[in-house]
Scaffold this motif. Structure first.
Motif, PDB file in Angstrom:
ATOM      1  N   SER A 124       0.797  -1.232   0.000  1.00  3.85           N
ATOM      2  CA  SER A 124       0.000   0.000   0.000  1.00  3.85           C
ATOM      3  C   SER A 124       0.828   1.281   0.000  1.00  3.85           C
ATOM      4  N   GLN A 125       2.084   1.222   0.435  1.00  4.13           N
ATOM      5  CA  GLN A 125       2.903   2.422   0.539  1.00  4.13           C
ATOM      6  C   GLN A 125       3.801   2.641  -0.679  1.00  4.13           C
ATOM      7  N   ALA A 126       3.731   1.733  -1.649  1.00  2.56           N
ATOM      8  CA  ALA A 126       4.694   1.757  -2.751  1.00  2.56           C
ATOM      9  C   ALA A 126       4.613   3.034  -3.582  1.00  2.56           C
ATOM     10  N   PHE A 127       3.397   3.514  -3.880  1.00  2.00           N
ATOM     11  CA  PHE A 127       3.290   4.717  -4.703  1.00  2.00           C
ATOM     12  C   PHE A 127       3.719   5.958  -3.937  1.00  2.00           C
ATOM     13  N   TYR A 128       3.480   6.001  -2.632  1.00  2.00           N
ATOM     14  CA  TYR A 128       3.985   7.113  -1.827  1.00  2.00           C
ATOM     15  C   TYR A 128       5.523   7.115  -1.851  1.00  2.00           C
ATOM     16  N   ILE A 129       6.095   5.919  -1.708  1.00  2.00           N
ATOM     17  CA  ILE A 129       7.555   5.799  -1.705  1.00  2.00           C
ATOM     18  C   ILE A 129       8.125   6.256  -3.044  1.00  2.00           C
ATOM     19  N   MET A 130       7.463   5.865  -4.148  1.00  2.00           N
ATOM     20  CA  MET A 130       7.930   6.291  -5.466  1.00  2.00           C
ATOM     21  C   MET A 130       7.733   7.797  -5.655  1.00  2.00           C
ATOM     22  N   ALA A 131       6.670   8.343  -5.082  1.00  2.00           N
ATOM     23  CA  ALA A 131       6.440   9.794  -5.177  1.00  2.00           C
ATOM     24  C   ALA A 131       7.568  10.568  -4.518  1.00  2.00           C
ATOM     25  N   ASP A 132       8.072  10.055  -3.405  1.00  2.00           N
ATOM     26  CA  ASP A 132       9.161  10.716  -2.690  1.00  2.00           C
ATOM     27  C   ASP A 132      10.538  10.343  -3.237  1.00  2.00           C
ATOM     28  N   ASN A 133      10.596   9.257  -4.012  1.00  2.00           N
ATOM     29  CA  ASN A 133      11.867   8.780  -4.569  1.00  2.00           C
ATOM     30  C   ASN A 133      11.662   8.436  -6.045  1.00  2.00           C
ATOM     31  N   PRO A 134      11.621   9.441  -6.916  1.00  2.00           N
ATOM     32  CA  PRO A 134      11.253   9.235  -8.319  1.00  2.00           C
ATOM     33  C   PRO A 134      12.144   8.251  -9.070  1.00  2.00           C
ATOM     34  N   ASP A 135      13.386   8.094  -8.636  1.00  2.00           N
ATOM     35  CA  ASP A 135      14.319   7.230  -9.358  1.00  2.00           C
ATOM     36  C   ASP A 135      14.321   5.792  -8.849  1.00  2.00           C
ATOM     37  N   ILE A 136      13.497   5.497  -7.873  1.00  2.00           N
ATOM     38  CA  ILE A 136      13.490   4.162  -7.296  1.00  2.00           C
ATOM     39  C   ILE A 136      12.912   3.151  -8.286  1.00  2.00           C
ATOM     40  N   ALA A 137      13.456   1.941  -8.281  1.00  2.00           N
ATOM     41  CA  ALA A 137      12.941   0.881  -9.145  1.00  2.00           C
ATOM     42  C   ALA A 137      11.629   0.350  -8.572  1.00  2.00           C
ATOM     43  N   PRO A 138      10.697  -0.069  -9.422  1.00  2.00           N
ATOM     44  CA  PRO A 138       9.399  -0.557  -8.938  1.00  2.00           C
ATOM     45  C   PRO A 138       9.518  -1.684  -7.921  1.00  2.00           C
ATOM     46  N   MET A 139      10.373  -2.660  -8.172  1.00  2.00           N
ATOM     47  CA  MET A 139      10.498  -3.772  -7.244  1.00  2.00           C
ATOM     48  C   MET A 139      11.043  -3.320  -5.897  1.00  2.00           C
ATOM     49  N   GLU A 140      11.960  -2.362  -5.931  1.00  2.00           N
ATOM     50  CA  GLU A 140      12.506  -1.853  -4.668  1.00  2.00           C
ATOM     51  C   GLU A 140      11.439  -1.106  -3.882  1.00  2.00           C
ATOM     52  N   ALA A 141      10.568  -0.364  -4.585  1.00  2.00           N
ATOM     53  CA  ALA A 141       9.470   0.333  -3.917  1.00  2.00           C
ATOM     54  C   ALA A 141       8.543  -0.666  -3.234  1.00  2.00           C
ATOM     55  N   LEU A 142       8.285  -1.788  -3.899  1.00  2.00           N
ATOM     56  CA  LEU A 142       7.449  -2.828  -3.300  1.00  2.00           C
ATOM     57  C   LEU A 142       8.115  -3.437  -2.075  1.00  2.00           C
ATOM     58  N   GLN A 143       9.396  -3.701  -2.197  1.00  2.00           N
ATOM     59  CA  GLN A 143      10.125  -4.304  -1.078  1.00  2.00           C
ATOM     60  C   GLN A 143      10.171  -3.359   0.124  1.00  2.00           C
ATOM     61  N   MET A 144      10.385  -2.073  -0.138  1.00  2.98           N
ATOM     62  CA  MET A 144      10.403  -1.101   0.949  1.00  2.98           C
ATOM     63  C   MET A 144       9.033  -0.992   1.602  1.00  2.98           C
ATOM     64  N   SER A 145       7.979  -1.006   0.781  1.00  8.39           N
ATOM     65  CA  SER A 145       6.620  -0.940   1.323  1.00  8.39           C
ATOM     66  C   SER A 145       6.358  -2.126   2.238  1.00  8.39           C
ATOM     67  N   ARG A 146       6.751  -3.307   1.798  1.00 11.75           N
ATOM     68  CA  ARG A 146       6.552  -4.510   2.614  1.00 11.75           C
ATOM     69  C   ARG A 146       7.294  -4.407   3.939  1.00 11.75           C
TER      70      ARG A 146
END
Length: 213
Positions: A124-146
């Motif tokens: 659920s937090q993946a898009f917020y994480i990507m919003a704050d970190n535009p260069d982050i890879a999608p899989m990393e955003a998912l892993q950070m959210s988890r």
């Protein structure tokens, strides 16, 4: 609430903060949410190709919505509506992120409904994480959210569940009440995200493989 030495605001406090942030700016929040809602519903309603188009565009639109409410929270001024479309500036990553979430949630839902809900909360937090970190890879955003949601999925579930009474009341207004409830929920969830960020990550997401948690 304390977790790993950090104080987390309770859900009631997060909602109180959201109501305070909305004071004097309800119109901006409602119109922003309405624009997002109309576009996503219109896309989904396109005959035959609607589902495919929605799958392609939902990532950029969700990223734009996250950016809109993050800026709404972080400023005392009205947020420009074009920010809702800023996700298209990061089209590829947001597209992949949206598709990955759909696929993973669908796979876990194949087991039972509950694993699907848990997966949805985990990501659920993946898009917020990507919003704050535009260069982050999608899989990393998912892993950070988890990782951030480890031990916090119940908090978010209860926060979302707390709006069910208002949602039922909105039915009696022929859905018009959702124009106020939608931004209220989204801003409360945005406050949840920012509150969650006080927890140190300590690279724990690299230590945990996908386990559906």
């Amino acid at each position: 609430m304390y977790e790993q030495g950090n104080y987390h605001r309770g859900n009631a406090e997060l909602k109180d903060i959201a109501r305070f942030q909305l004071q004097g700016r309800w119109g901006n929040a409602i119109l922003g949410f309405l624009i997002y809602l109309i576009i996503t519903l219109a896309i989904g309603g396109v005959p035959r190709a609607g589902g495919f188009i929605a799958l392609i565009l939902q990532g950029p639109m969700m990223l734009g919505l996250a950016k809109f409410f993050l800026q709404f929270k972080r400023t005392n001024e009205n947020v420009p509506y074009e920010l809702l479309f800023s996700g298209f500036n990061n089209f590829t990553n947001s597209l992949i992120l949206g598709v990955l979430i759909e696929v993973f949630v669908a796979l876990w839902s194949c087991l039972l409904v509950i694993p699907g809900i848990i997966a949805l909360l985990s990501y659920s937090q993946a898009f917020y994480i990507m919003a704050d970190n535009p260069d982050i890879a999608p899989m990393e955003a998912l892993q950070m959210s988890r990782s951030y949601m480890n031990g916090n999925k119940g908090r978010l579930f209860l926060l979302q569940l707390s709006f069910i009474g208002w949602a039922i009341l909105s039915i009696f207004t022929l859905g018009i009440g959702m124009l106020w409830l939608g931004p209220y929920i989204k801003l409360s969830e945005t406050n949840f995200y920012e509150d969650l960020m006080i927890r140190p990550l300590d690279n724990s997401f690299e230590e945990n493989s996908y386990d559906g948690d």
